[in-house]
Structure formats: structure tokens, C-alpha cells
Motif scaffolding. Structure first.
Motif, PDB file in Angstrom:
ATOM      1  N   LEU A  24       0.830  -1.196   0.000  1.00 13.81           N
ATOM      2  CA  LEU A  24       0.000   0.000   0.000  1.00 13.81           C
ATOM      3  C   LEU A  24       0.869   1.253   0.000  1.00 13.81           C
ATOM      4  CD1 LEU A  24      -2.819  -0.809   2.577  1.00 13.81           C
ATOM      5  CD2 LEU A  24      -3.026  -0.672   0.105  1.00 13.81           C
ATOM      6  N   SER A  25       0.574   2.177  -0.904  1.00  7.53           N
ATOM      7  CA  SER A  25       1.232   3.473  -0.848  1.00  7.53           C
ATOM      8  C   SER A  25       0.533   4.325   0.209  1.00  7.53           C
ATOM      9  CB  SER A  25       1.160   4.166  -2.209  1.00  7.53           C
ATOM     10  OG  SER A  25      -0.177   4.548  -2.508  1.00  7.53           O
ATOM     11  N   THR A  26       1.110   5.476   0.513  1.00  3.53           N
ATOM     12  CA  THR A  26       0.540   6.348   1.547  1.00  3.53           C
ATOM     13  C   THR A  26      -0.868   6.795   1.174  1.00  3.53           C
ATOM     14  OG1 THR A  26       2.775   7.133   2.027  1.00  3.53           O
ATOM     15  CG2 THR A  26       0.953   8.437   2.892  1.00  3.53           C
ATOM     16  N   ILE A  27      -1.062   7.157  -0.082  1.00  7.74           N
ATOM     17  CA  ILE A  27      -2.385   7.612  -0.530  1.00  7.74           C
ATOM     18  C   ILE A  27      -3.371   6.452  -0.593  1.00  7.74           C
ATOM     19  CG2 ILE A  27      -3.628   8.617  -2.487  1.00  7.74           C
ATOM     20  CD1 ILE A  27      -1.246  10.390  -3.010  1.00  7.74           C
ATOM     21  N   GLN A  28      -2.926   5.285  -1.023  1.00  6.03           N
ATOM     22  CA  GLN A  28      -3.812   4.121  -1.060  1.00  6.03           C
ATOM     23  C   GLN A  28      -4.265   3.738   0.352  1.00  6.03           C
ATOM     24  OE1 GLN A  28      -1.178   1.428  -3.073  1.00  6.03           O
ATOM     25  NE2 GLN A  28      -1.996   1.899  -5.104  1.00  6.03           N
ATOM     26  N   GLU A  29      -3.366   3.872   1.313  1.00  6.94           N
ATOM     27  CA  GLU A  29      -3.720   3.599   2.701  1.00  6.94           C
ATOM     28  C   GLU A  29      -4.796   4.580   3.174  1.00  6.94           C
ATOM     29  OE1 GLU A  29      -1.319   2.884   6.868  1.00  6.94           O
ATOM     30  OE2 GLU A  29      -0.735   4.563   5.590  1.00  6.94           O
ATOM     31  N   HIS A  30      -4.655   5.854   2.781  1.00  3.78           N
ATOM     32  CA  HIS A  30      -5.652   6.866   3.132  1.00  3.78           C
ATOM     33  C   HIS A  30      -7.018   6.486   2.553  1.00  3.78           C
ATOM     34  CE1 HIS A  30      -7.790  10.718   3.132  1.00  3.78           C
ATOM     35  NE2 HIS A  30      -7.953  10.556   1.835  1.00  3.78           N
ATOM     36  N   HIS A  31      -7.032   6.095   1.269  1.00  9.54           N
ATOM     37  CA  HIS A  31      -8.305   5.727   0.636  1.00  9.54           C
ATOM     38  C   HIS A  31      -8.915   4.501   1.313  1.00  9.54           C
ATOM     39  CE1 HIS A  31      -8.113   8.778  -2.352  1.00  9.54           C
ATOM     40  NE2 HIS A  31      -7.078   8.272  -3.000  1.00  9.54           N
ATOM     41  N   MET A  32      -8.076   3.551   1.736  1.00  7.59           N
ATOM     42  CA  MET A  32      -8.573   2.364   2.411  1.00  7.59           C
ATOM     43  C   MET A  32      -9.265   2.743   3.717  1.00  7.59           C
ATOM     44  SD  MET A  32      -6.393  -0.811   4.002  1.00  7.59           S
ATOM     45  CE  MET A  32      -5.834   0.254   5.352  1.00  7.59           C
ATOM     46  N   ILE A  33      -8.635   3.632   4.475  1.00  5.04           N
ATOM     47  CA  ILE A  33      -9.210   4.068   5.751  1.00  5.04           C
ATOM     48  C   ILE A  33     -10.498   4.854   5.518  1.00  5.04           C
ATOM     49  CG2 ILE A  33      -8.840   5.591   7.732  1.00  5.04           C
ATOM     50  CD1 ILE A  33      -5.892   4.778   7.649  1.00  5.04           C
ATOM     51  N   MET A  34     -10.509   5.739   4.517  1.00  4.49           N
ATOM     52  CA  MET A  34     -11.699   6.531   4.224  1.00  4.49           C
ATOM     53  C   MET A  34     -12.855   5.646   3.770  1.00  4.49           C
ATOM     54  SD  MET A  34     -11.110   9.544   5.120  1.00  4.49           S
ATOM     55  CE  MET A  34     -12.677  10.157   4.488  1.00  4.49           C
ATOM     56  N   LYS A  35     -12.555   4.600   2.999  1.00  3.96           N
ATOM     57  CA  LYS A  35     -13.623   3.697   2.561  1.00  3.96           C
ATOM     58  C   LYS A  35     -14.246   2.989   3.764  1.00  3.96           C
ATOM     59  CE  LYS A  35     -14.678  -0.026  -0.682  1.00  3.96           C
ATOM     60  NZ  LYS A  35     -15.491  -0.788   0.287  1.00  3.96           N
ATOM     61  N   ALA A  36     -13.392   2.577   4.687  1.00  2.05           N
ATOM     62  CA  ALA A  36     -13.918   1.912   5.872  1.00  2.05           C
ATOM     63  C   ALA A  36     -14.793   2.866   6.688  1.00  2.05           C
ATOM     64  CB  ALA A  36     -12.764   1.381   6.722  1.00  2.05           C
ATOM     65  N   ILE A  37     -14.354   4.118   6.839  1.00  2.44           N
ATOM     66  CA  ILE A  37     -15.135   5.112   7.586  1.00  2.44           C
ATOM     67  C   ILE A  37     -16.464   5.379   6.889  1.00  2.44           C
ATOM     68  CG2 ILE A  37     -15.200   7.531   8.315  1.00  2.44           C
ATOM     69  CD1 ILE A  37     -12.192   7.374   8.798  1.00  2.44           C
ATOM     70  N   ASN A  38     -16.425   5.534   5.554  1.00  2.00           N
ATOM     71  CA  ASN A  38     -17.657   5.797   4.799  1.00  2.00           C
ATOM     72  C   ASN A  38     -18.611   4.608   4.834  1.00  2.00           C
ATOM     73  OD1 ASN A  38     -16.708   8.349   4.088  1.00  2.00           O
ATOM     74  ND2 ASN A  38     -15.766   7.613   2.191  1.00  2.00           N
ATOM     75  N   ASP A  39     -18.059   3.408   5.047  1.00  2.00           N
ATOM     76  CA  ASP A  39     -18.905   2.214   5.138  1.00  2.00           C
ATOM     77  C   ASP A  39     -19.487   2.024   6.542  1.00  2.00           C
ATOM     78  OD1 ASP A  39     -18.512   1.664   2.505  1.00  2.00           O
ATOM     79  OD2 ASP A  39     -16.945   0.163   2.817  1.00  2.00           O
ATOM     80  N   GLY A  40     -19.161   2.963   7.442  1.00  2.00           N
ATOM     81  CA  GLY A  40     -19.746   2.913   8.771  1.00  2.00           C
ATOM     82  C   GLY A  40     -18.874   2.322   9.850  1.00  2.00           C
ATOM     83  N   VAL A  41     -17.639   2.005   9.532  1.00  2.00           N
ATOM     84  CA  VAL A  41     -16.734   1.452  10.549  1.00  2.00           C
ATOM     85  C   VAL A  41     -16.223   2.597  11.414  1.00  2.00           C
ATOM     86  CG1 VAL A  41     -14.655   0.087  10.968  1.00  2.00           C
ATOM     87  CG2 VAL A  41     -16.066  -0.364   8.939  1.00  2.00           C
ATOM     88  N   SER A  42     -16.287   2.445  12.701  1.00  2.00           N
ATOM     89  CA  SER A  42     -15.848   3.508  13.601  1.00  2.00           C
ATOM     90  C   SER A  42     -14.331   3.646  13.568  1.00  2.00           C
ATOM     91  CB  SER A  42     -16.307   3.215  15.034  1.00  2.00           C
ATOM     92  OG  SER A  42     -15.648   2.063  15.539  1.00  2.00           O
ATOM     93  N   GLU A  43     -13.867   4.872  13.860  1.00  2.00           N
ATOM     94  CA  GLU A  43     -12.432   5.117  13.876  1.00  2.00           C
ATOM     95  C   GLU A  43     -11.751   4.321  14.980  1.00  2.00           C
ATOM     96  OE1 GLU A  43     -11.511   9.238  13.951  1.00  2.00           O
ATOM     97  OE2 GLU A  43     -12.735   9.741  12.196  1.00  2.00           O
ATOM     98  N   GLU A  44     -12.462   4.096  16.087  1.00  2.00           N
ATOM     99  CA  GLU A  44     -11.892   3.314  17.183  1.00  2.00           C
ATOM    100  C   GLU A  44     -11.629   1.880  16.741  1.00  2.00           C
ATOM    101  OE1 GLU A  44     -14.537   5.189  17.355  1.00  2.00           O
ATOM    102  OE2 GLU A  44     -13.820   6.838  18.647  1.00  2.00           O
ATOM    103  N   ARG A  45     -12.558   1.313  15.990  1.00  2.00           N
ATOM    104  CA  ARG A  45     -12.384  -0.061  15.524  1.00  2.00           C
ATOM    105  C   ARG A  45     -11.267  -0.140  14.481  1.00  2.00           C
ATOM    106  NH1 ARG A  45     -14.137  -5.021  15.453  1.00  2.00           N
ATOM    107  NH2 ARG A  45     -14.311  -6.226  13.529  1.00  2.00           N
ATOM    108  N   ILE A  46     -11.202   0.845  13.592  1.00  2.00           N
ATOM    109  CA  ILE A  46     -10.135   0.853  12.577  1.00  2.00           C
ATOM    110  C   ILE A  46      -8.772   0.928  13.258  1.00  2.00           C
ATOM    111  CG2 ILE A  46      -9.125   2.139  10.649  1.00  2.00           C
ATOM    112  CD1 ILE A  46     -11.947   3.055   9.940  1.00  2.00           C
ATOM    113  N   GLY A  47      -8.660   1.837  14.232  1.00  2.00           N
ATOM    114  CA  GLY A  47      -7.402   1.961  14.949  1.00  2.00           C
ATOM    115  C   GLY A  47      -7.027   0.694  15.684  1.00  2.00           C
ATOM    116  N   SER A  48      -8.030   0.021  16.236  1.00  2.00           N
ATOM    117  CA  SER A  48      -7.769  -1.221  16.964  1.00  2.00           C
ATOM    118  C   SER A  48      -7.299  -2.324  16.029  1.00  2.00           C
ATOM    119  CB  SER A  48      -9.032  -1.660  17.706  1.00  2.00           C
ATOM    120  OG  SER A  48      -8.852  -2.913  18.315  1.00  2.00           O
TER     121      SER A  48
END
Length: 270
Positions: free
Chosen positions: A57-81
């Protein structure tokens, strides 16, 4: 399957495993109706991939991955965990592209650029961001040091907010102006070099191979060594260096080719 799936047993939920590697293979197996699959059991959860030292994953691809998860309703706490990153780092990754123009993002989208570079790019105007991204891509250098150098060499009108740039220590206004001029000149030169490099390299290889053939003529080489020894050594070194960097070597000319080359205008002049 080329390789078994890789799973990690969840200590918090006995009997349940986390899939670490082989997501596409699992989808294909499910589509084929398979109910079982061979697996390798990993003792550790290796974050993004089974091998944590290889993260495509590049830095920007990682950002898009995180944003997709957030937009899909995944909480930031769960993503961080799940990704094992603290909330502050997650927010930085989430807001990575705030203030970055889409054209610069498109240039850097698959590059291994440092996350700190985006903080520097935000201090530039959109056009300067594009120029900086193109320069970094041309030089294949995505370090924070280069980004800060480009910022230092940017004129005041190319800054997002006047006064956001701090001049390097012990650098006068005249030196900073010279740095700006040299950076602009280097950028234009690198862009021109990128456009003509392939053709120039091909011409150089053809010329050096012809030169190697000429130097392979015993009479010509003897003359050069006798009357122009320094020139002969330089020509041989140039031909050797360029030929060594080429993929493969040209076929050796036969006797007729050597005789034709010996009668060429170049050998006649010599």
C-alpha cells in the motif's frame, strides 16, 4: 490454490480465525461452492498482510482504504484497533489529502511518498503542488527533505499563505532567491531530460557500439595507441561503460564487415 490461506486464531473468540492472507482465493473458493480449504495457522496477527515487512500500500492508497472503511460505517476506534495505530495517527492518515489538489494526488497516488510531505505540500498553492509532485516523480525522490527544499525555493506568490515558509538558517535573501531560480531551472531541465532520455540513450548506445567496432580494427587501434594514446584510452573506456550498461551485446562483425568499416570515412580520416 497456489498457496494455502493464512489464518490467525482470535484469543477473544475461540473457534474463530482472522483471515490474514488469501482474501481473493477465499472469494474464488466460495464462488466454486467449496466448504473447506487448507490453511496455515499463524501465531501472530501481522496487520495489513501476512508478512508485515512487505506492505504494497502506498501512503495515498492507505488513506483511501481508511476513508472507505469510515464511509462504510466502521468507527475510527475499531479501525485503529484493527490496524494497531493510535487515534492521533489515524486522524493524520484520515486527513492526509486535506488541502492537496487532485492533480498532485493523481501524480503521487501509487508512490511511496512520506506522509510528512503532504504537510509541506499544503503550504503551497495548487499549481506549485503539481509542480512539486512532478519534480519529485521525475527525480524518483519522495523524501521530506526534497519537499522542504522545494518549499524553500518557492516564490512568495506560490505559497498558500504568505509567511508560512521559514527560511533555512544562515541563508540570506539573495541565496534564497538564487535557490528559487536554480530549482525552477532544475525542474525544467529534468522535465526535458525525461522526454528525451530514451532517444538519447539509444543514440549513445548505437554510437558506442559503432565506436567499439572501429576500435576492434587492429590497424586503427594501433594507430591511435601510437599517435593518440590518451584519446584511445578515453574512447575505449566510454565504449566499455556504455556497452556494459546495455542489455546484451551486439554480434561480432565478420571479416567483410571489418573491411567495410576500415574503409569508412572515419577510418580514412584517422
Amino acid at each position: 490454490m497456489v498457496e494455502p490461506l493464512v489464518v490467525h486464531p482470535l484469543p477473544s473468540d475461540p473457534g474463530t480465525c482472522l483471515l490474514l492472507d488469501g482474501h481473493l482465493r477465499l472469494d474464488i473458493l466460495r464462488a466454486q461452492g467449496a466448504t473447506t480449504a487448507r490453511c496455515l495457522v499463524a501465531n501472530d496477527d501481522e496487520a495489513y498482510t501476512y508478512n508485515k515487512r512487505i506492505n504494497p500500500l502506498s501512503t495515498i492508497q492507505e488513506h483511501h482504504m481508511i476513508m472507505k472503511a469510515i464511509n462504510d460505517g466502521v468507527s475510527e476506534e475499531r479501525i485503529g484497533s484493527v490496524l494497531h495505530i493510535d487515534p492521533k495517527t489515524l486522524r493524520q492518515k484520515r486527513d492526509l489529502l486535506v488541502g492537496i489538489c487532485s492533480e498532485a494526488v493523481d501524480i503521487l497516488k501509487d508512490k511511496g511518498i512520506s506522509a510528512g510531505c503532504f504537510k509541506v505540500l499544503r503550504k503551497m498553492t495548487a499549481m506549485r503542488q503539481i509542480e512539486a509532485a512532478e519534480l519529485m516523480s521525475t527525480m524518483s525522490n519522495y523524501s521530506l527533505t526534497l519537499a522542504e527544499t522545494i518549499l524553500a525555493a518557492s516564490p512568495a506568490e506560490q505559497l498558500a499563505k504568505p509567511g508560512t515558509r521559514k527560511a533555512p538558517r544562515a541563508v540570506s535573501a539573495e541565496q534564497l532567491a538564487q535557490l528559487e531560480q536554480e530549482m525552477s531551472s532544475s525542474q525544467a531541465g529534468l522535465a526535458a531530460l525525461k522526454d528525451t532520455y530514451g532517444a538519447d540513450r539509444l543514440e549513445l548506445q548505437v554510437a558506442c557500439r559503432y565506436l567499439s567496432t572501429i576500435l576492434g580494427n587492429a590497424r586503427i587501434r594501433k594507430y591511435l595507441l601510437t599517435h593518440h594514446a590518451d584519446l584511445a584510452r578515453e574512447l575505449e573506456q566510454i565504449a566499455s561503460d556504455v556497452t556494459a550498461g546495455a542489455e546484451g551485446s551486439p554480434p561480432s562483425p565478420d571479416k567483410r564487415d571489418r573491411e567495410d568499416l576500415a574503409r569508412s570515412p572515419l577510418s580514412s580520416t584517422i
